[in-house]
Design an enzyme around this catalytic site. Structure first.
Site, mmCIF file in Angstrom:
data_model
loop_
_atom_site.group_PDB
_atom_site.id
_atom_site.type_symbol
_atom_site.label_atom_id
_atom_site.label_comp_id
_atom_site.label_asym_id
_atom_site.label_seq_id
_atom_site.Cartn_x
_atom_site.Cartn_y
_atom_site.Cartn_z
ATOM 1 N N CYS A 81 9.832 57.160 34.246
ATOM 2 C CA CYS A 81 9.034 57.573 35.487
ATOM 3 C C CYS A 81 10.092 57.547 36.404
ATOM 4 C CB CYS A 81 7.821 56.783 35.499
ATOM 5 S SG CYS A 81 8.317 55.010 35.308
ATOM 6 N N GLU A 141 1.396 51.915 38.619
ATOM 7 C CA GLU A 141 2.959 52.340 38.451
ATOM 8 C C GLU A 141 2.773 53.714 38.144
ATOM 9 O OE1 GLU A 141 5.905 53.519 38.047
ATOM 10 O OE2 GLU A 141 6.215 52.145 36.066
#
Ligand code: NAP
Ligand code: MG
Length: 462
Positions: free
Chosen positions: A279, A245
């Site tokens: 993010c 990720e």
């Protein structure tokens, strides 16, 4: 802040073999608030052995019993919610209300979701003359970052445990106290010894040893693309499962029919939240040329409201990185309309909420993840142009589309190369799969898709 001077391995706090110490520093006042051991490769090896030894019994534990442990874990986290929020605030610097709502609240919900999924997921299914069993992948090495310290731990550990895997966690060096608190909660929840293990330490030492360990079956990593690429290569070389990720540079696409004031207001809040250290943040705002000047004005006004409320970034290093990007934006000809590279306070790692206008798609600040409170506003001529810009980075983690008509927004969202899109300000859903297209990653977290990452199938034919 309470800090353990050991590592949590095989159900107890034990002295580390590694002799190093990590100092934990509060980003608001730069004071040392705790010290934790820096585990080394020998510690990682001890922890992986414990996880391996615990695997057969945990994998054979009925899913309903695993679900009961996860429900207990959720309850312990919920009971210690204030302590979690205070710990995250102390080591990450985020304002306390945000820590309570998000940094503590979300992982409690996610832990609860996996208690439910473990109890309800059919771990076997009939396919023709076969029975397909879902079995745990094995020993999981989890490597997590500091930006949502507890969420990122729970988003890996909870589904891994639900699947019947055992885990060794290497958390970020900046936020190890939250990880220690999680280990206490796992212990209190009655997880059998060795099912969850914690090795605090440095990325290139403990993290690398964990990713390379031959007895780790799956590496789940969240963090920078640079480290993610290395971990992917190591895992590929050993034919290990890997979940990555990584970063993002998500587009917030405001179509001409949208409620402009709302879209800009929510868009600015999305970027400034957690001091831009998210993010999935919508760091590129795309506005039609006819509405561009008005959108810039609205964004400047919205950013001004964050001046007092915003927390610092996590470290001096991160502050330097973000400043470097702001300077680069000015150098490359973007127009600074709010904030700037100067720190707004003389103590603490603060960065002013910053907005750039006249940003063009090829600029560094429109391409690279900054991970600070920096918004770029780009102009588009028509919908095709907007789509080209939205899809024009190596990333594809999240995004947003705003339009007067929901169907119009959905049609645009379906053409975006990205793993999540919020339609007209749609809310975060802890059950929806989260993960990246393109270089934003491999695999999905959260919900049933997140659980599937930790399972492998075995077909029996009759
Ligand atoms: P990072 O170095 O990728 O850190 C993520 C995790 O990986 C940490 O636990 C880190 O340990 C560990 N690590 C570092 N080097 C490693 C290695 N060689 N082998 C195995 N594990 C390793 O990220 P960062 O330095 O904290 O932040 C740098 C940039 O990454 C940010 O500015 C941001 O752009 C991006 N980032 C993205 C996310 C995200 O959610 N996608 C999260 C954080 C950062 P240490 O803590 O000891 O370094
Ligand atoms: Mg690092």
């Amino acid at each position: 802040m309470k800090a353990h001077d050991g590592l949590y391995i095989d159900g107890a706090w034990r002295p580390a073999a590694g002799e190093g110490v990590i100092e934990v520093v509060n980003p608001v006042d730069e004071q040392v608030i705790g010290r934790v051991p820096a585990g080394d490769a020998a510690d990682v090896d001890t922890a992986v052995r414990a996880a391996r030894a615990a695997l057969p019994a945990w994998a054979a534990t009925p899913p309903a019993a695993r679900a009961a442990r996860l429900a207990a874990l959720r309850d312990v986290l919920a009971a210690r919610k204030d302590e979690i929020a205070e710990t995250v605030t102390a080591e990450l610097g985020s304002p306390l209300p945000f820590s309570q709502l998000v940094h503590a609240g979300v992982p409690i919900a996610v832990a609860g979701s996996y208690a439910e999924l473990a109890a309800t997921l059919p771990f076997e299914e009939k396919v023709g003359n076969s029975v397909v069993h879902q079995e745990p992948v094995g020993v999981v090495g989890a490597i997590t970052p500091w930006n949502y310290p507890l969420h990122q731990i729970v988003a890996k550990v909870a589904p891994a445990l639900a699947a019947g895997c055992t885990v060794v966690l290497k958390p970020a060096e900046n936020t190890p106290l939250t990880a220690q608190l999680f280990a206490e909660a796992a212990d209190e929840a009655g997880l059998p010894a060795g099912v969850f293990n914690l090795v605090t330490g440095l990325g290139p030492v403990a993290g690398q040893a964990l990713a390379e360990h031959p007895d780790v079956d799956l590496v789940s990593f969240t963090g920078s693309t640079a480290v993610g690429k290395r971990i992917g290569a190591v895992a590929g070389g050993a034919v290990k499962r890997v979940a990555l990720e990584l970063g993002g540079k998500s587009a917030n696409v405001i179509l001409p029919s949208a409620d402009l004031a709302k879209a800009v207001g929510v868009g600015v809040a999305n970027v400034m939240s957690n001091s831009g250290q998210t993010c999935s943040a919508w760091t590129r705002m795309l506005v039609h040329t006819d509405q561009y000047d008005e959108a810039v004005e609205l964004a400047v006004a919205a950013a001004a409201k964050y001046g007092e409320r915003i927390g610092p970034v996590v470290s001096a290093r991160q502050q330097e990185r973000v400043r470097g990007y702001i300077e680069k934006g000015v150098e490359e000809g973007a127009r600074l309309v709010a904030g700037g590279p100067e720190s707004p306070r003389d103590k603490g790692w603060f960065v002013s909420p910053t907005v750039f206008a006249d940003v063009t798609p090829e600029m560094t600040i429109a391409q690279e993840e900054i991970f600070g409170p920096v918004l770029t506003i780009l102009r588009y001529e028509d919908e095709e142009d907007a789509l080209r810009i939205a899809n024009g980075t190596v990333y594809g983690l999240a995004g947003a589309v705003w339009a007067g008509d929901e169907a119009e927004a959905v049609a645009f969202a379906r053409r975006m190369d990205t793993g999540q899109v919020d339609i007209n300000g749609g809310r975060f859903n802890p059950l929806a799969p989260f993960g990246g297209y393109k270089q934003s990653g491999v695999g999905r977290e959260l919900g049933a898709h997140g659980l599937a990452e930790y399972l492998q199938t075995k077909s029996l034919q009759f």
